[in-house]
Structures are given as structure tokens and as C-alpha cells.
Write a protein that holds these residues in place. Structure first.
Motif, PDB file in Angstrom:
ATOM      1  N   HIS A   1       0.839  -1.202   0.000  1.00 42.41           N
ATOM      2  CA  HIS A   1       0.000   0.000   0.000  1.00 42.41           C
ATOM      3  C   HIS A   1       0.872   1.250   0.000  1.00 42.41           C
ATOM      4  O   HIS A   1       1.970   1.254   0.567  1.00 42.41           O
ATOM      5  CB  HIS A   1      -0.908   0.038   1.236  1.00 42.41           C
ATOM      6  CG  HIS A   1      -1.966  -1.022   1.252  1.00 42.41           C
ATOM      7  ND1 HIS A   1      -1.663  -2.361   1.433  1.00 42.41           N
ATOM      8  CD2 HIS A   1      -3.329  -0.950   1.101  1.00 42.41           C
ATOM      9  CE1 HIS A   1      -2.796  -3.059   1.410  1.00 42.41           C
ATOM     10  NE2 HIS A   1      -3.808  -2.242   1.207  1.00 42.41           N
TER      11      HIS A   1
ATOM     12  N   ALA B   1      -5.963  -0.325   8.718  1.00 43.02           N
ATOM     13  CA  ALA B   1      -6.444   0.073   7.392  1.00 43.02           C
ATOM     14  C   ALA B   1      -5.806  -0.779   6.301  1.00 43.02           C
ATOM     15  O   ALA B   1      -6.469  -1.179   5.337  1.00 43.02           O
ATOM     16  CB  ALA B   1      -6.153   1.559   7.153  1.00 43.02           C
TER      17      ALA B   1
ATOM     18  N   SER C   1      -7.851  -3.861   3.977  1.00 45.02           N
ATOM     19  CA  SER C   1      -8.060  -3.466   2.578  1.00 45.02           C
ATOM     20  C   SER C   1      -7.079  -4.223   1.694  1.00 45.02           C
ATOM     21  O   SER C   1      -6.235  -3.628   1.035  1.00 45.02           O
ATOM     22  CB  SER C   1      -7.894  -1.954   2.406  1.00 45.02           C
ATOM     23  OG  SER C   1      -6.601  -1.550   2.852  1.00 45.02           O
TER      24      SER C   1
ATOM     25  N   ILE D   1      -3.739   4.054   1.271  1.00 46.58           N
ATOM     26  CA  ILE D   1      -4.287   4.425   2.578  1.00 46.58           C
ATOM     27  C   ILE D   1      -4.148   5.949   2.696  1.00 46.58           C
ATOM     28  O   ILE D   1      -3.118   6.517   2.342  1.00 46.58           O
ATOM     29  CB  ILE D   1      -3.515   3.730   3.719  1.00 46.58           C
ATOM     30  CG1 ILE D   1      -3.627   2.205   3.593  1.00 46.58           C
ATOM     31  CG2 ILE D   1      -4.055   4.187   5.073  1.00 46.58           C
ATOM     32  CD1 ILE D   1      -5.028   1.663   3.659  1.00 46.58           C
TER      33      ILE D   1
ATOM     34  N   ASP E   1      -9.466   3.971   4.475  1.00 43.37           N
ATOM     35  CA  ASP E   1      -9.060   2.915   3.547  1.00 43.37           C
ATOM     36  C   ASP E   1     -10.192   2.633   2.566  1.00 43.37           C
ATOM     37  O   ASP E   1     -11.304   3.153   2.702  1.00 43.37           O
ATOM     38  CB  ASP E   1      -8.688   1.638   4.311  1.00 43.37           C
ATOM     39  CG  ASP E   1      -9.865   1.046   5.090  1.00 43.37           C
ATOM     40  OD1 ASP E   1      -9.775   0.995   6.326  1.00 43.37           O
ATOM     41  OD2 ASP E   1     -10.871   0.647   4.477  1.00 43.37           O
TER      42      ASP E   1
ATOM     43  N   GLY F   1     -15.102   0.521   2.366  1.00 37.61           N
ATOM     44  CA  GLY F   1     -14.020   1.054   3.167  1.00 37.61           C
ATOM     45  C   GLY F   1     -14.462   1.675   4.466  1.00 37.61           C
ATOM     46  O   GLY F   1     -15.661   1.763   4.768  1.00 37.61           O
TER      47      GLY F   1
END
Length: 872
Positions: A745, A775, A779, A785, A802, A859
């Protein structure tokens, strides 16, 4: 001679009278006679004008008197007058005369008048001459003066004349007007009226000193602050102030001559700064940077060279570079100097040199010619890097590769390497033998795809492609053709993708013959039916799994007790019926048994179809073949609820903590065992196992800290260290640290806090880290993020957002409770359910608020607010 002159045959007394008149008139007059033009009369002014005495003139022709006039046109002019009988008037006639070693250039106005006899023929010529050289020179001087004035007014040098005590601008050329940036109409105005910004600078005083003392003033690269183009600028000048003198030598003003050097001064400063930076870089470099002449004499020696070779700068400047060259490599210096003198650069030349202590070290050098401003080669610059350790590392790597090949050839597995195009680049001896190849075959010509069964080929290609994209190992079963017998045999193929600088470069893998195992599995399936019939007759709940722990069978008692089907219980679905407090322990023990191969006995609470949890005792035993290899697991689960109710309840929290701490530790031990086993055979796998072990250790550490924090929170002993700090810095540091370790991420941070925050820096950082990690965890299919900061009305707000799986409205109200886990996520995501509880308590102690906003599938956003001034 005079008595012989006849002028128009006048009587002799008249001739004498006229002759005397000619001799006394205030003009240069001469008379020449006959076709040869001999002088018969030349008065005193004529003699003086041409620096010839009467004796040198009378009786001689013009050619005899003035031979230097040949080629200047005079002789031809006089002959033409004699022949034509016409007079001639010349204006500013140029002539060059030489006499007694003196050369004179002059300009003359003259009249040549022929005198004719009674036959109307020319007998003589009277010459009347006036020298106008001074007038011509004066006129030229005036012209030159005008030219100089025009040049001065158009000159790139700034020029001005300032008159009187008020320094009135009497004259200013275009250059100084442009330099001052004040327009064209400045003549007649006082200097300080035109340039008021210089009033407090040094210039007015300097000008007045020149005006009163008459002493010139010179300045070089003088700084002046001038308003140009509407803004104050720093301007640099070279200039001179000269006193301006009138004809009577009195000083009436000051002459200013200047040239702007702003660009040059700035360039010089930049150059000096660049040189200073370069000198700093050279001295601070760990590499040896050495300068030498074209003869090999050292001219510079930095600190890096001192550290590398042991000689100080003082010991090497002026010495030959051969001082650090071993005797057997002295010819290299001749080669190097030859290249340098030809203007060639030598890059990455590997050689050896001597230290002061006599130690031979391996170095890599780059040598460049040094040229002067004319482009001539005056020396060389050498950058040397110690590569002794690198050489040793290369030798170790080579030895390691040889050891790897020897070990690879002794293993019963196929060991192979493939490049980014899945072309084989290495195959061990076992592989060569199976495919009936010999070492003379080029691996690049080996099409391994033709050995894969056509029904398995696409599956293999798809799995390898997926593994390369996801940066993950793969495992699959496939059939390979034996190159000798033509038989297809089953193999377990495992591959790990390789990368350099994030670029995929191929696979390293193994292929294990499992053909016999596949036959056994077929035989086992044949007896499976009989086993199941027997199991359904037993009072216990019977379960079987494969060697990896995947459930293959539940007997009828399971369905009767749970009310669930096989599809609902398979693939870890059985966790639905385990009491939440027992689930982790059950899973950890089961994983431990799978890893160790040991039997397992565990007590657990299982959910019945009536909604009641009852205690059971599960005994799990491995079923092994004659070689001791586990083929399957069999579990018998017995109802012990009544017995268990009589026992004292255990502390739930300590049980969960104990189990959670065992899990990563067990995994760490397992991977470290694998690492120890593989260190001598496969460094890539060793690195992979090491990374996994490290991740488990970190997880164990985090779990312990969380459990300790929970304990402290319950006892009211969680410490807080309150101080004022820059909240933006801790967010930036946290994001930066997390981003280094997170590749899945990208953390995008926006906004900032306007003022310092008072609170516990480490505890608040702990909250931010927990929210970001959550987060990321929840995800898995996203890659971004978002964290946003803002400050308003004495409060700061932090939001972590997220694009993950989201949380239902029902669970939103409970996620900050201790040990709470969202039911649908328990099997998919690790965690104790205490991170958010701890974060919530920390924010509460800071008089803040922590909450979540979410929608399933879209999210979540976790936010907290804090007062800028905190009294925790």
C-alpha cells in the motif's frame, strides 16, 4: 644668379627690382625655367618651407632637388604646365619631403603660373605655395574629437560628467542611463535627485572628496544598491572618479567612468562557492582522489587517499605516484600516462596498490586528463576505490556457487533455474538424467514445455505468471515425461520468483517425483468407504484430514450435533462451532501438530444446534506410511461437558494471551529450523524463511505489548509522559517508517496541524500506527491508505481512511470493546481485538474522542480528535 634672371625681357634694373620684390614678399615663391625646370629664384620663405638653402636650389632641377617626390605626381604636374601653358592651382596638396635624414609630411595650397616669351611659348613657371598642414591637422583633430565624443556617448562603458557641489549631471551617455535605469532626461538634474537611494551610501562622499581634493578614486567590484525596474537591486561596478578640469586647470566637476560587473561578481561567487563545495566533497569523500602531473608527480591528495594508503598529504605532495605502485605493476603507470597524454580517460581500471605499511590492496580507479584554459593537458585526476572486500566477497560467492552446484547435483530433486522468458538456464544432474540429456546440450535449446503433459501445461503457465505478478512462491502438481521410457510421472513442482531492483528475472525451483505417492493415495481412497461406514457406527464425532490439515470427512455424529452440512464445516468452516475463547488455542495447537507431526489432545467448547456450547475432548493422531510419512490425520471428539463443568474456570484473558504468544513463536521456530536446514543449499529460501521468522517475532512482540497495555489499563497503571511536541513531525515520521516496510500500500498524507500539541508523544504515535496497520490489513484488494490532519477551534483531527472491506453498522458500535472481533472477519484476519480498545483508552485519557465511519464493501474511516492542550 639673380642678375641673369630675365622676366618678360624687362630692363635689368626692372628685373632686379622685381627679383627683390619676390625675395621679400611674405609668401613662399620660386621660379623654375626651361623644360627641365631649373630653379632660378627661391625666396627665403620658400627655402624655409622646404628646408633647402638657396645654394641647394638655384641651378638645379626640381627632380634633382626633390628626388623623394618621385611617384607623388609633382613632376608630372609641372611638366604638363610647361607643355600646356596653362596655370594650375592645388588645394591641400599632400607631399612627403626628406632631407638630411628628416622626413616631413605636409599639405600645401599652391599656384603654378607659366610665364611666356614673345613667341608665346612657356619659358618659366612661377610657383606660389602656402603650407596648410597645421590647419589640416587641426581639422583632423576636431574630427577625431567629435568621433571620440560620439564613441564615448555610444560606449558600453558608463560615462558621466557631474558639475558643481550639487553634482549636476552635465553629460551622461546611454550606457550610464541604462545602468541607473532612470530614463533619458537626466541631464541638468542633481545626481541625488536622480538616484535618491544612494544618499545614505558611500558614493556622494567619495565624489565630493574627488571634487575638492582633485585626487582620483578607483573602485573594483563595488556594491551599490540601486532601484531599477521598480525594485531595489544589488549591483556591482568597477569605476573611477576623475576630477574634471577647465582650461585654466580649475576643478569644476567629476568625471565618472564605470562598467557594471554584477554578472561577473555573482559568477565568481558561484564559482568560489562551487569550488568550496567541490573541495569539501573531495576532502570528505571515502574514495581516494589524487591529482598528478603528466610526469606522475602528485599535486593533490585528499583525506580519503590518506585513509586508504596511510600516507599524509604532506608525505605525498611532490612525490612520484610510483611510491604506492608495486614493482610488478610499474609498467601500468607508463600505460596510464600514455593514455592521459593522448587525452583519453581510463574507467574502472582494476589493479593493486601498496599502503604505507606495505599491504597490497585491490582498487578500482578512474583516471581523467586535466586541461588548462587553452585545452592543453597539464595533469590527471585519479579516483580510487578500495575493492579488497568486494574481491573477497566475489571469491566467496564463487565458492558458494560451486558448493551449491555440487550439492544440487547430489539431491534426488530436480533443481532448476529459468529466466524472465521461462527459458531454462540451469538444471542439476538429476534433471539431466530424467530428461535423458547430457551436459553438451545447450540449456537455451531445451524446451521444457514439451515434457509437460498437454493437460497440465496451461495450468503450469498460468500459475507461474500469477506468482511472478504477485511476488509469491507457487506449488503445483504436474506430469512430466521421462526422456528414456516416455512415461509420464507425477511431480510436485515448487518455484520462487526472483527479482532485481523490482524487475522480474525468472524463477528458481524444485521438482519432486510424487508418482508413487499418487498411487498410494488412489489405494487409500479405495479403503476410505469402508472407514466411513465404520466411523458412523461409533459414538464419538470422527474427523479425517489430509496431510496438510484439510478436512476430508465428518461422520454422521457431527451433522447431528451441529445441524450443519459438510460444505458449511469444510475449509476451516468448523471454526464456526468453536467457542471464541477456545478458537485461537485450538487453531494454534492444530498448526503445531501439523508442523511437528505429533498427536494432539485438546479440550474445547463446541456449539450445538440448540445454541449451547458444550465441552469436548478431541484427540488427533497422524496416520503414517511405512516410511513414517504422514498420509492423513484422524480425530475423535468426545462430549466431556458434565465433567468439565466441575472444573474451575480458567482465566480467559491469560489463556488467550498464552495461546497468542505461542503461535508466532512456534512459527518462528519452524522457519528457523527450515533456515538452518537450507543455509548450505539454497540461500534464496534461507532469506525467505528468515524474513518470515522476523515477521513472526515482530508479531509476538506486538502481541505482548498489547496484552501488557490491557493489563495496565485494567489496573489503571498505564503511564503517560506529557510534553509539548510537533504533531506534524510524528505523523511524518510514522508514515515514513511504516512506508519503508510496507510494499502493498501507498500511504498518502495530507493536511497539517498549525501549532504544537501537548500530550504523550509515544502513545499517540501508537494510536496512529494501529489505525494505519488496521487500514492496510482490512483493505487487501486496495493499494492506498489516506491520512489527513486538520486543526480547528483548539482541536486537532486525524482521519485514517481505507478502501477495504468495511464494517457493518451493528459492528461499528462494538469494535472498540475489548476482544471484540467482527464475526465475518475472524477467520480471514489475524488479531486479538484489543488494538482498537487500547487506542480508544489512550485517546480518552487525552480528553479526546475516537470513532469510526464505515460502509460494508466501501471502506472505513477511523477518526480521533484531541485538544491542543492536553492534561492526561
Amino acid at each position: 644668379m639673380r642678375s641673369k634672371i630675365k622676366i618678360a625681357k624687362l630692363p635689368s634694373d626692372a628685373e632686379m627690382h622685381i627679383s627683390n620684390v619676390f625675395m621679400q614678399v611674405p609668401a613662399a615663391i620660386a621660379v623654375v625655367e626651361g623644360p627641365h625646370q631649373k630653379y632660378v629664384l627661391a625666396n627665403a620663405l620658400y627655402q624655409k618651407m622646404f628646408n633647402r638653402s638657396e645654394k641647394q636650389l638655384l641651378g638645379k632641377t626640381i627632380r634633382e632637388v626633390f628626388p623623394e617626390m618621385e611617384g607623388q605626381g609633382l613632376f608630372e604636374l609641372m611638366e604638363n604646365i610647361y607643355k600646356s601653358g596653362e596655370s594650375f592651382t592645388a588645394h591641400e596638396f599632400p607631399a612627403i619631403f626628406s632631407h638630411n635624414g628628416i622626413t616631413k609630411r605636409g599639405y600645401y595650397d599652391f599656384v603654378a603660373q607659366p610665364i611666356k616669351n614673345e613667341d608665346r611659348k612657356v619659358s618659366s613657371i612661377i610657383i606660389h605655395a602656402v603650407e596648410v598642414t597645421e590647419q589640416i591637422e587641426a581639422r583632423k583633430e576636431i574630427g577625431e574629437s567629435v568621433k571620440r565624443y560620439n564613441m564615448m556617448m555610444q560606449s558600453p562603458f558608463a560615462f558621466a560628467i557631474l558639475k558643481g557641489k550639487d553634482l549636476v549631471i552635465a553629460l551622461a551617455n546611454d550606457s550610464i542611463k541604462e545602468m541607473w535605469g532612470k530614463g533619458k532626461d537626466i541631464e541638468g538634474k542633481p545626481l541625488l535627485e536622480v538616484l535618491p537611494e544612494i544618499k545614505e551610501q558611500a558614493f556622494p562622499a567619495l565624489l565630493m572628496n574627488v571634487l575638492t581634493s582633485g585626487i582620483p578614486y578607483y573602485a573594483y567590484e563595488m556594491l551599490a544598491k540601486l532601484v531599477r525596474h521598480g525594485k531595489m537591486e544589488d549591483v556591482y561596478f568597477n569605476y573611477v572618479y576623475q576630477p574634471y578640469r577647465e582650461a585654466d586647470e580649475t576643478i569644476s566637476g567629476v568625471v565618472v567612468i564605470a562598467i557594471e560587473t554584477t554578472k561577473e561578481v555573482i559568477a565568481k561567487k558561484n564559482f568560489e562557492e562551487a569550488n568550496a563545495r567541490l573541495a569539501t566533497v573531495v576532502q570528505s569523500s571515502q574514495d581516494a582522489i589524487i591529482g598528478k602531473t603528466t610526469k606522475g608527480i602528485v599535486t593533490s591528495w585528499n583525506e580519503g587517499a590518506h585513509k586508504m594508503f596511510g600516507y599524509t598529504e604532506k608525505e605525498m605532495i611532490g612525490q612520484s605516484i610510483t611510491k604506492i605502485i608495486p614493482d610488478n605493476r610499474l609498467e601500468e603507470e607508463t600505460y596510464i600516462l600514455g593514455k592521459i597524454n593522448c587525452g583519453e580517460m581510463i574507467e574502472h581500471f582494476e589493479t593493486q596498490r601498496l599502503t604505507k605499511k606495505g599491504k597490497v590492496i585491490d582498487i578500482s580507479v578512474t583516471i581523467s586528463p586535466i586541461k588548462n584554459s587553452q585545452g592543453n593537458i597539464i595533469g590527471a585526476s585519479k579516483i580510487a576505490r578500495d575493492i579488497t572486500n568486494a574481491k573477497q566477497a566475489q571469491a566467496i560467492i564463487k565458492e558458494s556457487e560451486e558448493r551449491f552446484r555440487r550439492l544440487a547435483n547430489e539431491t534426488p530433486l530436480f533443481i532448476w533455474l529459468a529466466d524472465e522468458n521461462l527459458q531454462t538456464t540451469y538444471l542439476n544432474k538429476e534433471g539431466y538424467s530424467y530428461f535423458n540429456l547430457n551436459e553438451t546440450n545447450k540449456l537455451s535449446d531445451l524446451s521444457w514445455k514439451k515434457f509437460i503433459h498437454h493437460k497440465d501445461l496451461q495450468k503450469v503457465l498460468d500459475r507461474m505468471h500469477e506468482a511472478a505478478i504477485k511476488h509469491e512462491p507457487y506449488t503445483l502438481e504436474m506430469r512430466l515425461k521421462n526422456g528414456v521410457t516416455g512415461e509420464y510421472r507425477w511431480f510436485l513442482d515448487k518455484g520462487v520468483p526472483r527479482y532485481e531492483h523490482e524487475k522480474f528475472i525468472g524463477f528458481i525451483g524444485t521438482s519432486l517425483d510424487i508418482h508413487d505417492r499418487k498411487k498410494w493415495e488412489k489405494e487409500i481412497k479405495a479403503s476410505e468407504k469402508n472407514f466411513r461406514q465404520l466411523a458412523n457406527l461409533l459414538p464419538e464425532k470422527i474427523t479425517t484430514t489430509d496431510a496438510e490439515g484439510n478436512v476430508t470427512y465428518y461422520n454422521k455424529n457431527w451433522y447431528d450435533y451441529t445441524g450443519l452440512t459438510f460444505d458449511e464445516l469444510k475449509d476451516w468452516g468448523w471454526k464456526k462451532i468453536i467457542h471464541p475463547e477456545d478458537e485461537k488455542n485450538n487453531i494454534n495447537l492444530w498448526k503445531e501438530a501439523l508442523a511437528s507431526g505429533h498427536a494432539l489432545e485438546v479440550e474445547e467448547r463446541l456449539l450445538s444446534k440448540t445454541g449451547e456450547y458444550k465441552w469436548h475432548l478431541s484427540r488427533v493422531s497422524p496416520i503414517k506410511d511405512e516410511k513414517g510419512k504422514i498420509q492423513k490425520w484422524v480425530s475423535a471428539t468426545t462430549d466431556i461437558h458434565e465433567q468439565k463443568m466441575k472444573e474451575q474456570s480458567k482465566d480467559d484473558f491469560l489463556s488467550i494471551a498464552s495461546h497468542e504468544m505461542k503461535t508466532p513463536l512456534t512459527i518462528t521456530k519452524a522457519y528457523l529450523q527450515l533456515l538452518e536446514h537450507n543455509l548450505h543449499t539454497d540461500n534464496t529460501n534461507a532469506l525467505l524463511y528468515t524474513q518470515k521468522a522476523s515477521q513472526s517475532v515482530i508479531r509476538l512482540h506486538d502481541l505482548i505489548l498489547e496484552l501488557l497495555d490491557v493489563n495496565k489499563i485494567q489496573s489503571g497503571k498505564l503511564d503517560y509522559k506529557i510534553s509539548a511536541f510537533n504533531f506534524n513531525e510524528i505523523i511524518n515520521d510514522t508514515v515514513e517508517d511504516l512506508q519503508r516496510s510496507i510494499t502493498t500500500h501507498k500511504i498518502i498524507k495530507t493536511g497539517k496541524v498549525k501549532s504544537e500539541v501537548t500530550g504523550d508523544r509515544e502513545r499517540l504515535m501508537q494510536v496512529v500506527i494501529n489505525l494505519i496497520n488496521n487500514a492496510i490489513k482490512y483493505s487487501p484488494d486496495a493499494n492506498e491508505i489516506f491520512i489527513h490532519l486538520q486543526q480547528e477551534d483548539g482541536f486537532i483531527k486525524v482521519s485514517v481512511k481505507d478502501k477495504g472491506i468495511g464494517i457493518s453498522k451493528t459492528d461499528l458500535e462494538k469494535i472498540f470493546n475489548k476482544y471484540y472481533r467482527v464475526k465475518g472477519q475472524i477467520t480471514s484476519f489475524q488479531g486479538l481485538g484489543i488494538g482498537l480498545y487500547i487506542s480508544s483508552e489512550i485517546i480518552k485519557r487525552h480528553n479526546g474522542k475516537l470513532w469510526a465511519e464505515s460502509e460494508e464493501g466501501k471502506g472505513s474511516s477511523f477518526c480521533f480528535t484531541l485538544p491542543v492542550e492536553v492534561n492526561a
